[in-house]
Design an enzyme around this catalytic site. Structure first.
Site, PDB file in Angstrom:
ATOM      1  N   HIS A  67      -6.785   9.720  -2.632  1.00 45.82           N
ATOM      2  CA  HIS A  67      -6.258   9.723  -1.264  1.00 45.82           C
ATOM      3  C   HIS A  67      -7.196  10.432  -0.278  1.00 45.82           C
ATOM      4  CE1 HIS A  67      -2.079   9.409   0.821  1.00 45.82           C
ATOM      5  NE2 HIS A  67      -3.042   9.256   1.701  1.00 45.82           N
TER       6      HIS A  67
ATOM      7  N   TYR B  80       3.734   9.640  -0.049  1.00 48.65           N
ATOM      8  CA  TYR B  80       4.706   9.052   0.878  1.00 48.65           C
ATOM      9  C   TYR B  80       6.153   9.332   0.450  1.00 48.65           C
ATOM     10  CZ  TYR B  80       0.504   6.567   2.450  1.00 48.65           C
ATOM     11  OH  TYR B  80      -0.762   6.256   2.883  1.00 48.65           O
TER      12      TYR B  80
ATOM     13  N   ASP C 175       0.840  -1.203   0.000  1.00 47.21           N
ATOM     14  CA  ASP C 175       0.000   0.000   0.000  1.00 47.21           C
ATOM     15  C   ASP C 175       0.873   1.251   0.000  1.00 47.21           C
ATOM     16  OD1 ASP C 175      -2.877   1.139   0.509  1.00 47.21           O
ATOM     17  OD2 ASP C 175      -1.534   2.247   1.824  1.00 47.21           O
TER      18      ASP C 175
ATOM     19  N   LYS D 104      -2.027   5.835  -4.547  1.00 54.66           N
ATOM     20  CA  LYS D 104      -3.095   6.841  -4.361  1.00 54.66           C
ATOM     21  C   LYS D 104      -2.793   8.148  -5.097  1.00 54.66           C
ATOM     22  CE  LYS D 104      -3.488   4.897   0.270  1.00 54.66           C
ATOM     23  NZ  LYS D 104      -2.102   4.634   0.712  1.00 54.66           N
TER      24      LYS D 104
END
Ligand code: NAD
Length: 322
Positions: free
Chosen positions: A114, A52, A47, A81
């Site tokens: 997201h 990130y 994931d 996302k």
């Protein structure tokens, strides 16, 4: 008792593993090895997210595992996302293509929006990933990108088989109800914060009744928010909660495993993140045993309706979940 370790997504028939490895806060320096080792340890879902800031390295870890024959591409379910600054209908595809290139993959298995928050666009070449603020500013700025246009672009990615499945994250029932009025392709998955301090039973029951699968994030509650929010700092750790401890002792499991199994009992996927080898392994061992009704009742009593990942707590004035 859920003994299957996957759920089947209805439109594509794809099998989504019920346990995956979360990539938030995995540093770019560590990400390649961490992801590679997680796959070696048995994780079959990764994931990630543009936000990130580690997709190049996450992709390297996945590709290394494929190259070395640990897995085939078909055996790993890759989730990522769309970030908030790319909701504009002209930006969804370029943002996705950048992510696919960073990951060095031909497709992803699941692409999620997201947050239902259209932020003013930031050019990919200017700053990436841009986070919540405009460059050199400390305020969020929105743009008028309606969700139906964004979703339509997501649908095109699914039709082109670049994102085999599409879904949403951090959406509430009002937002989903609206989305379902125009979606040609229904979201396959909703990913939300979920743990015994934030159980959201009504949301879960309704979303599941719509044929949408749920993935829980931050299964350990305050643990990942200690350095980020006040509630994260001051809330007693779930991993040390007496009720959870008692249940863990009864089953000869760790409190972490009990917290993950609690979601599995509700047919909800989990995506724990750890860099500790022992925990990486133990977080996978949640299918050969189960919680009983009495355990579930005790855990139900722990609900505090306490949300940690709330944009409001990050000091910008966006009470997204009110
Ligand atoms: P988590 O709940 O998985 O982990 C929190 C902390 O617990 C970590 O620092 C880890 O070191 C520790 N931990 C892990 N396993 C443990 C165990 N068995 N015992 C004790 N401690 C343990 O936290 P998370 O990172 O908040 O969430 C998991 C994943 O969910 C993320 O990596 C990300 O992929 C996803 N996520 C998505 C969103 C979203 O908005 N969609 C938001 C947050 C997280």
């Amino acid at each position: 008792m859920t003994t299957e370790n996957y759920v089947t997504l209805s439109r594509t028939g794809d099998k989504m593993p019920l346990v995956g490895f979360g990539c938030w806060k995995v540093s770019p320096q560590d990400a390649e090895n961490t992801i590679y080792n997680a796959i070696k340890a048995g994780y079959r879902l990764i994931d990630g997210a543009a936000d990130y800031g580690n997709e190049v390295e996450v992709g390297r870890g996945i590709n290394k595992a494929i190259k070395e024959g640990v897995i085939t591409r078909e055996e790993i379910f890759v989730v990522t996302k769309l970030w908030n600054t790319y909701h504009n209908k002209t930006q969804v595809r370029p943002a996705f293509e950048k992510q696919l290139k960073d990951l060095d993959l031909d497709y992803v298995d699941l692409y999620l929006i997201h947050f239902p928050v259209p932020l003013k666009h930031v050019n990919i070449n200017e700053i990436y990933p841009p986070g919540w603020y405009q460059p050199n500013k400390t305020e969020v700025e929105f743009e008028p990108s309606p969700m139906y246009e964004c979703w339509h672009e997501m649908e095109k990615l699914a039709e082109d088989k670049l994102a085999h499945n599409i879904g949403i994250s951090n959406f509430n029932v009002q937002m989903i109800l609206d989305l379902l009025t125009y979606a040609q392709i229904k979201p396959a998955v909703l990913q939300v914060e979920l743990h015994p301090y934030l159980q959201q039973s009504r949301l879960i029951a309704w979303v599941q009744s719509q044929g949408i699968h749920i993935t829980a994030y931050s299964s350990f509650g305050p643990a990942s928010f200690i350095e980020l929010t006040n509630d994260g700092k001051t809330t007693p750790p779930l991993l040390e909660n007496e009720v959870i401890k008692e249940i863990a002792d009864k089953h000869k499991k760790t409190t972490g495993q009990v917290l993950l199994r609690w979601s599995i009992e509700r047919n909800i996927a989990v995506i724990p993140k750890s860099t500790n080898q022992e925990r990486i392994k133990s977080n996978l061992d949640i299918f050969s045993w189960s919680l009983d009704d009495e355990d579930m009742k005790k855990i139900a009593s722990l609900d505090k309706r306490l949300r940690f990942n709330d944009p409001y707590s990050y000091n910008f004035n966006l009470p997204l979940f009110d």
